[in-house]
Motif scaffolding. Structure first.
Motif, PDB file in Angstrom:
ATOM      1  N   LEU A 148      26.153 103.313 -19.736  1.00 45.88           N
ATOM      2  CA  LEU A 148      25.780 104.400 -18.828  1.00 45.88           C
ATOM      3  C   LEU A 148      26.225 105.775 -19.288  1.00 45.88           C
ATOM      4  CD1 LEU A 148      26.407 102.833 -15.312  1.00 45.88           C
ATOM      5  CD2 LEU A 148      24.386 102.711 -16.763  1.00 45.88           C
ATOM      6  N   GLY A 149      27.095 105.853 -20.294  1.00 49.18           N
ATOM      7  CA  GLY A 149      27.548 107.173 -20.726  1.00 49.18           C
ATOM      8  C   GLY A 149      28.273 107.128 -22.053  1.00 49.18           C
ATOM      9  N   TRP A 150      28.085 108.210 -22.827  1.00 44.05           N
ATOM     10  CA  TRP A 150      28.754 108.373 -24.126  1.00 44.05           C
ATOM     11  C   TRP A 150      29.698 109.565 -24.019  1.00 44.05           C
ATOM     12  CZ3 TRP A 150      26.982 105.410 -28.524  1.00 44.05           C
ATOM     13  CH2 TRP A 150      25.851 104.622 -28.275  1.00 44.05           C
ATOM     14  N   GLY A 151      30.983 109.293 -23.931  1.00 41.61           N
ATOM     15  CA  GLY A 151      31.951 110.367 -23.835  1.00 41.61           C
ATOM     16  C   GLY A 151      32.658 110.594 -25.156  1.00 41.61           C
ATOM     17  N   PRO A 152      33.550 111.579 -25.212  1.00 39.46           N
ATOM     18  CA  PRO A 152      34.281 111.862 -26.449  1.00 39.46           C
ATOM     19  C   PRO A 152      35.491 110.961 -26.615  1.00 39.46           C
ATOM     20  CG  PRO A 152      34.923 113.422 -24.772  1.00 39.46           C
ATOM     21  CD  PRO A 152      33.877 112.534 -24.144  1.00 39.46           C
ATOM     22  N   ASN A 153      35.645 110.401 -27.788  1.00 41.98           N
ATOM     23  CA  ASN A 153      36.918 109.800 -28.169  1.00 41.98           C
ATOM     24  C   ASN A 153      37.773 110.936 -28.714  1.00 41.98           C
ATOM     25  OD1 ASN A 153      39.026 108.593 -29.662  1.00 41.98           O
ATOM     26  ND2 ASN A 153      37.875 106.705 -29.881  1.00 41.98           N
ATOM     27  N   SER A 154      37.385 111.454 -29.874  1.00 43.79           N
ATOM     28  CA  SER A 154      38.060 112.615 -30.444  1.00 43.79           C
ATOM     29  C   SER A 154      37.423 112.964 -31.777  1.00 43.79           C
ATOM     30  CB  SER A 154      39.559 112.339 -30.653  1.00 43.79           C
ATOM     31  OG  SER A 154      39.728 111.258 -31.566  1.00 43.79           O
ATOM     32  N   ALA A 155      37.701 114.187 -32.225  1.00 40.25           N
ATOM     33  CA  ALA A 155      37.381 114.570 -33.592  1.00 40.25           C
ATOM     34  C   ALA A 155      38.578 114.152 -34.436  1.00 40.25           C
ATOM     35  CB  ALA A 155      37.153 116.079 -33.699  1.00 40.25           C
ATOM     36  N   ARG A 156      38.378 113.216 -35.328  1.00 40.28           N
ATOM     37  CA  ARG A 156      39.504 112.597 -36.021  1.00 40.28           C
ATOM     38  C   ARG A 156      40.065 113.512 -37.105  1.00 40.28           C
ATOM     39  NH1 ARG A 156      39.472 107.030 -34.249  1.00 40.28           N
ATOM     40  NH2 ARG A 156      41.207 106.573 -35.617  1.00 40.28           N
ATOM     41  N   THR A 157      41.380 113.521 -37.171  1.00 35.72           N
ATOM     42  CA  THR A 157      42.120 114.280 -38.170  1.00 35.72           C
ATOM     43  C   THR A 157      43.057 113.320 -38.906  1.00 35.72           C
ATOM     44  OG1 THR A 157      43.947 114.756 -36.649  1.00 35.72           O
ATOM     45  CG2 THR A 157      42.082 116.301 -36.648  1.00 35.72           C
ATOM     46  N   PHE A 158      43.613 113.774 -40.001  1.00 34.62           N
ATOM     47  CA  PHE A 158      44.611 112.983 -40.722  1.00 34.62           C
ATOM     48  C   PHE A 158      45.986 113.605 -40.536  1.00 34.62           C
ATOM     49  CE2 PHE A 158      40.892 111.515 -43.106  1.00 34.62           C
ATOM     50  CZ  PHE A 158      41.187 110.174 -43.313  1.00 34.62           C
ATOM     51  N   THR A 159      46.992 112.758 -40.307  1.00 32.15           N
ATOM     52  CA  THR A 159      48.368 113.228 -40.265  1.00 32.15           C
ATOM     53  C   THR A 159      49.194 112.435 -41.266  1.00 32.15           C
ATOM     54  OG1 THR A 159      49.203 111.653 -38.612  1.00 32.15           O
ATOM     55  CG2 THR A 159      48.148 113.663 -37.789  1.00 32.15           C
ATOM     56  N   SER A 160      50.339 113.003 -41.659  1.00 29.10           N
ATOM     57  CA  SER A 160      51.226 112.304 -42.586  1.00 29.10           C
ATOM     58  C   SER A 160      52.637 112.858 -42.485  1.00 29.10           C
ATOM     59  CB  SER A 160      50.713 112.460 -44.025  1.00 29.10           C
ATOM     60  OG  SER A 160      51.551 111.758 -44.926  1.00 29.10           O
ATOM     61  N   SER A 161      53.586 112.051 -42.937  1.00 33.97           N
ATOM     62  CA  SER A 161      54.961 112.518 -43.065  1.00 33.97           C
ATOM     63  C   SER A 161      55.160 113.216 -44.407  1.00 33.97           C
ATOM     64  CB  SER A 161      55.927 111.334 -42.945  1.00 33.97           C
ATOM     65  OG  SER A 161      55.637 110.358 -43.942  1.00 33.97           O
ATOM     66  N   LYS A 162      54.180 113.061 -45.289  1.00 30.85           N
ATOM     67  CA  LYS A 162      54.205 113.724 -46.600  1.00 30.85           C
ATOM     68  C   LYS A 162      53.247 114.899 -46.584  1.00 30.85           C
ATOM     69  CE  LYS A 162      55.314 109.483 -49.161  1.00 30.85           C
ATOM     70  NZ  LYS A 162      54.883 108.534 -50.227  1.00 30.85           N
ATOM     71  N   PRO A 163      53.412 115.849 -47.500  1.00 34.71           N
ATOM     72  CA  PRO A 163      52.510 117.014 -47.521  1.00 34.71           C
ATOM     73  C   PRO A 163      51.044 116.592 -47.506  1.00 34.71           C
ATOM     74  CG  PRO A 163      54.341 117.382 -49.007  1.00 34.71           C
ATOM     75  CD  PRO A 163      54.478 115.963 -48.530  1.00 34.71           C
ATOM     76  N   LEU A 164      50.289 117.220 -46.609  1.00 36.66           N
ATOM     77  CA  LEU A 164      48.866 116.913 -46.465  1.00 36.66           C
ATOM     78  C   LEU A 164      48.167 118.204 -46.038  1.00 36.66           C
ATOM     79  CD1 LEU A 164      46.817 114.566 -46.602  1.00 36.66           C
ATOM     80  CD2 LEU A 164      47.154 114.250 -44.152  1.00 36.66           C
ATOM     81  N   GLU A 165      47.841 119.005 -47.049  1.00 36.85           N
ATOM     82  CA  GLU A 165      47.246 120.309 -46.784  1.00 36.85           C
ATOM     83  C   GLU A 165      45.940 120.528 -47.543  1.00 36.85           C
ATOM     84  OE1 GLU A 165      50.572 123.419 -46.140  1.00 36.85           O
ATOM     85  OE2 GLU A 165      51.401 121.994 -47.603  1.00 36.85           O
ATOM     86  N   SER A 166      45.551 119.543 -48.358  1.00 36.76           N
ATOM     87  CA  SER A 166      44.282 119.623 -49.071  1.00 36.76           C
ATOM     88  C   SER A 166      43.793 118.215 -49.369  1.00 36.76           C
ATOM     89  CB  SER A 166      44.446 120.402 -50.383  1.00 36.76           C
ATOM     90  OG  SER A 166      45.154 119.620 -51.331  1.00 36.76           O
ATOM     91  N   VAL A 167      42.556 118.096 -49.807  1.00 38.26           N
ATOM     92  CA  VAL A 167      41.986 116.790 -50.103  1.00 38.26           C
ATOM     93  C   VAL A 167      42.747 116.091 -51.222  1.00 38.26           C
ATOM     94  CG1 VAL A 167      39.901 115.614 -50.923  1.00 38.26           C
ATOM     95  CG2 VAL A 167      39.706 117.468 -49.274  1.00 38.26           C
TER      96      VAL A 167
END
Length: 336
Positions: A148-167
């Protein structure tokens, strides 16, 4: 005297039956309870819309003939349990992702990478004609349910305990990924390794270093307190995932036409409200994470293209394996 008693007894019995409700299924005066379950905390936009729109709209429009009993946070089971419950008729309504995508491959569209221009584009798709078409196909595939409906889960992002600022920072890192080929393929194409871990065990896995990072929307990062064990967030928005509001068909069909329409209208309004609230809160979520000491990096256009290029083996395989994919993804990209 005996005749008088008989008349009084009949009168009392009739009044009692009237108080108990109509004997006709879904009829006026009969109270029915709709149990709704999800795996999210009450702060998630979709969960909040269930409380603030779905429940209120149904109870008010039905004058209390339909009551909505909401269970958040997985209290009635995990996502697979909830899907099975609705499908088998032991649960009236569930808000789930796509645990059924192995049986109905079109549900992979919810996790298709880099499919939308932005969040507003995703909202237009999943509150419009394409959503209605896929909902009809869903019922054909799973006749014991209605979507009956399609709602938002989320726009997925990546997180880390190590540096993660570029591909390039993905190389060699270990990420928890959901157990489907799209997410696993994403991590591997980016040079990372993937490990499937249930969401309920993710915090501990990150805290103890079993994995370095994970991918989820910022709303989930906050609701699961993952920012307490993660230092970097790369706002890739690589997947804008949906949540589906699914109802048991036998339950729905047993309602009067008026009550069925009330439920359908409430579901549509719930989806629309959840998308609007989710989009409105993204900036607040980002600001909160930065206040908590998380380094948040937006994906540059150059890195976005580099990421798309690196996951080309995955997207190529998806197109080859699913005959519906080229047409559907093209139609989605054309939505204004």
């Amino acid at each position: 005297m005996k005749r008088l008693v008989t008349i009084l007894t009949a009168t009392v019995l009739a009044a009692s039956l009237a108080a108990c409700g109509s004997s006709e299924p879904g009829g006026a005066g009969e109270t029915k309870t709709i149990r709704v379950a999800d795996t999210w905390d009450a702060g998630h936009p979709m969960a909040a819309a269930i409380d603030e729109v779905f429940k209120k709209e149904i109870e008010e429009a039905s004058d209390g003939a339909l009551l909505v009993d909401v269970h958040h946070g997985g209290t009635l089971g995990n996502e697979a349990d909830l899907w099975d419950g609705v499908r088998n008729g032991t649960l009236e309504v569930a808000v789930v992702g796509t645990p059924m995508n192995k049986e109905f491959s079109k549900m992979l569209i919810s996790d298709w990478p880099f499919l939308y221009r932005d969040l507003e584009h995703a909202q237009a798709v999943w509150t419009g004609e394409i959503a209605d078409e896929l909902s009809a196909e869903f019922h054909e595939q799973f006749p014991s349910t209605y979507l009956l409906g399609w709602g938002p889960n989320s726009a997925r992002t990546f997180t880390s305990s190590k540096p993660l600022e570029s591909v390039d920072d993905f190389q060699g890192q270990k990420f928890r990924m959901p157990g489907n080929p799209i997410h696993i393929g994403l991590a591997e194409n980016l040079g990372a390794s993937a490990q499937v871990i249930p969401l309920g065990e993710l915090f501990t896995a990150l805290e103890t270093g079993v994995v370095d990072g994970q991918d989820n929307g910022m709303v989930t990062v906050i609701s699961q307190s993952l920012h307490e064990v993660q230092d970097y967030l790369l706002e890739t928005n690589h997947i804008i995932a949906t949540l589906e509001l699914v109802v048991s068909a036998p339950f729905m069909d047993d309602l009067s036409e008026e009550h069925q329409q009330i439920v359908r209208d409430a579901a549509r309004k719930t989806s629309e409200e959840a998308w609007s609230n989710y989009i409105a809160n993204v900036d607040k979520d980002r600001a909160f994470l930065e206040e908590q000491g998380v380094t948040v990096t937006s994906l540059s256009e150059a890195d976005r293209q580099k990421m798309i290029d690196r996951i080309e083996p995955l997207t190529k395989k998806l197109l080859e394996d699913n005959e519906w994919a080229e047409d559907l993804t093209s139609r989605i990209r054309e939505v204004k």
